[in-house]
Write an enzyme that holds these catalytic residues in place. Sequence first.
Site, mmCIF file in Angstrom:
data_model
loop_
_atom_site.group_PDB
_atom_site.id
_atom_site.type_symbol
_atom_site.label_atom_id
_atom_site.label_comp_id
_atom_site.label_asym_id
_atom_site.label_seq_id
_atom_site.Cartn_x
_atom_site.Cartn_y
_atom_site.Cartn_z
ATOM 1 N N TYR A 137 63.881 88.865 -13.376
ATOM 2 C CA TYR A 137 63.580 88.191 -12.116
ATOM 3 C C TYR A 137 62.079 87.993 -11.908
ATOM 4 C CZ TYR A 137 68.457 89.134 -10.752
ATOM 5 O OH TYR A 137 69.824 89.191 -10.696
ATOM 6 N N LYS A 165 72.038 96.505 -22.794
ATOM 7 C CA LYS A 165 72.654 95.587 -23.752
ATOM 8 C C LYS A 165 71.866 95.761 -25.052
ATOM 9 C CE LYS A 165 75.655 92.207 -24.472
ATOM 10 N NZ LYS A 165 77.085 92.469 -24.621
ATOM 11 N N ASP A 179 78.609 94.839 -20.292
ATOM 12 C CA ASP A 179 79.915 94.168 -20.185
ATOM 13 C C ASP A 179 81.026 95.193 -20.027
ATOM 14 O OD1 ASP A 179 78.970 94.835 -22.688
ATOM 15 O OD2 ASP A 179 79.924 93.192 -23.744
ATOM 16 N N ASP A 238 71.861 94.284 -10.074
ATOM 17 C CA ASP A 238 72.173 93.341 -8.998
ATOM 18 C C ASP A 238 73.672 93.019 -9.041
ATOM 19 O OD1 ASP A 238 72.009 91.418 -7.062
ATOM 20 O OD2 ASP A 238 70.863 89.976 -8.224
ATOM 21 N N ASP A 295 76.942 94.810 -6.575
ATOM 22 C CA ASP A 295 77.853 94.016 -5.743
ATOM 23 C C ASP A 295 79.304 94.225 -6.169
ATOM 24 O OD1 ASP A 295 75.833 93.046 -4.212
ATOM 25 O OD2 ASP A 295 76.425 90.947 -4.393
#
Length: 378
Positions: free
Chosen positions: A146, A206, A238, A262, A266
Site C-alpha cells: 500500500y 506467501k 491462501d 487487511d 475483514d
Amino acid sequence: MNKVCKIAALAGDGIGPEVMREAIKTLRAVEKKFSLRIELTEAPVGWAGIDAAGKALPDATLALCRQSDAILFGSVGLPSRDPSIPKEERPERAALLRLRKEFSLFANLRPVRLPLALAGSCPLRPERQGRGIDILVVRELTGGLYFGQPKKTEEVIDLPEKNGPGRHYSRAIDTMVYTTIEIERIAHIAFQAARLRRKILASVDKANVLENGILWRETVTRIGKQYPDVALEHIFVDNAAMQMVLNPSRFDVLLAENMFGDILSDEAAALAGSLGMLPSASLGTTTGERTFGLFEPAGGSAPDIAGKDLANPIAQIGSVALLLRYSLGLNEAADAIDQAITRVIDSGLRTGDIYQKDAPGTGKVGTRAMGDAIAKAI
Ligand code: NAD
C-alpha cells in the site's frame, strides 16, 4: 497504579457520541473498582470538529492527543453532508488518516470473539465454529504494497518491430517492500499479544512466491526464538483464508503484513456476525510501560441508525478494554470489561444487530440499556 493515565476521548459523528457515552460509563466503573487514576478529556473530531472549529481535526484536539497516553476514538464521516467539501478535508482523511500518520500507528489489532451464546449470528454452521471463535488478527499497517515506491500508472509505447505496428498501453505499478526493522517490530507486538492469550501464533506469508514472504518468514522465526513459550507456525495466506472459514477455532493470534492483514481481518470480522461487536487497536511507539494507541470500533458512524438508541455499544466498550490492556498494561481491568460483556450477552440482552427472534431467553434492548447492564456487571 500511581501515575495518572491520560485519555483523549473523541466521539465524532453519527453513533459515535451515543456509543462513546456508554464506553465512558464502563471506564468509570472499572476506574472505581480497580482504583485507577484516569484523566479523560473529550474533544470534537470529524464533522463535529468542522462544526466546532472549522476543521475535521481541530488544532486543540490534536494538541490534546499529543498530551495523552491513548486516544479513544468513536467514528467519523457522514457521507450525505456537504458534498462541496473536498475529500482531503473530509473527516475520513483529514481526521482519521491524519491521526494514524501523525502518531505512526504501525500495528493494527483486531480481536474477533464470538461468544457461544451468539453462535446463531455467525454465518458458519455451528459444527464449523468448533469450541467457539476467538482470534486476534495483528496487521502491519504502514508498510508493504500500500505504501511502497514506485507507485504509479504510466503510459508505455513499444516501438514497432520491423514493419509491425507499435503498441500503446498503460501499466500500473505497486511495490511491495518490507525491511527487517518493520517486520521485527510488528512480530514483537504479535508475540507479546500471544503471551496474553493462548500462546499460539500463526504467521501469514506467501514465502513460496514472494521475496517479501521469505524475509517475513525468516525474520518472524528469528524473533520467535525470544518467545520460546509461544508456539509459532507459518501459514500461506491462501491457506489461512481457507482455514478461517473451515476451522476458525484453530487460530489464536494471526500475524500478517498490510494487505494480507487487511483482507484476513475483514474475513475474520464477518465471523462475529455484526460490526457492532468488533473493537480495534492501532498501536504506535512504546515509552516506558505505555504504548501510544488509537482504539476504535471496527465499524463507522452508521448514520442509518444514529440518534435512535439502536447502536450496539459493545465495539466501543471493547475498545476501552483494548486500551487498558495494550496501552496501559492494565490487564485485570481489561479482563473485567471483557467478562462483563460476556456475562451480559449470556444473560440474554441483545441490541437489534445481534437479536434473533427465535432465540430463547433473549430480549431486545437499546444502546443505553446495554451500556448500563455492562457497567453494572463490572
Ligand atoms: P458503517 O460501519 O457506519 O455501517 C455499516 C452497517 O453496519 C450499517 O448498516 C450500520 O447500521 C451497521 N453498524 C455499524 N456499527 C454498528 C453498531 N455499533 N451497532 C449496530 N449496527 C452497526 O459503514 P458505512 O455506512 O459504509 O459508513 C458510514 C460512514 O462511516 C462513512 O462516512 C464512512 O466513511 C465512515 N466510516 C468511518 C470509520 C471510522 O471512523 N473508523 C470506519 C468506517 C466507515
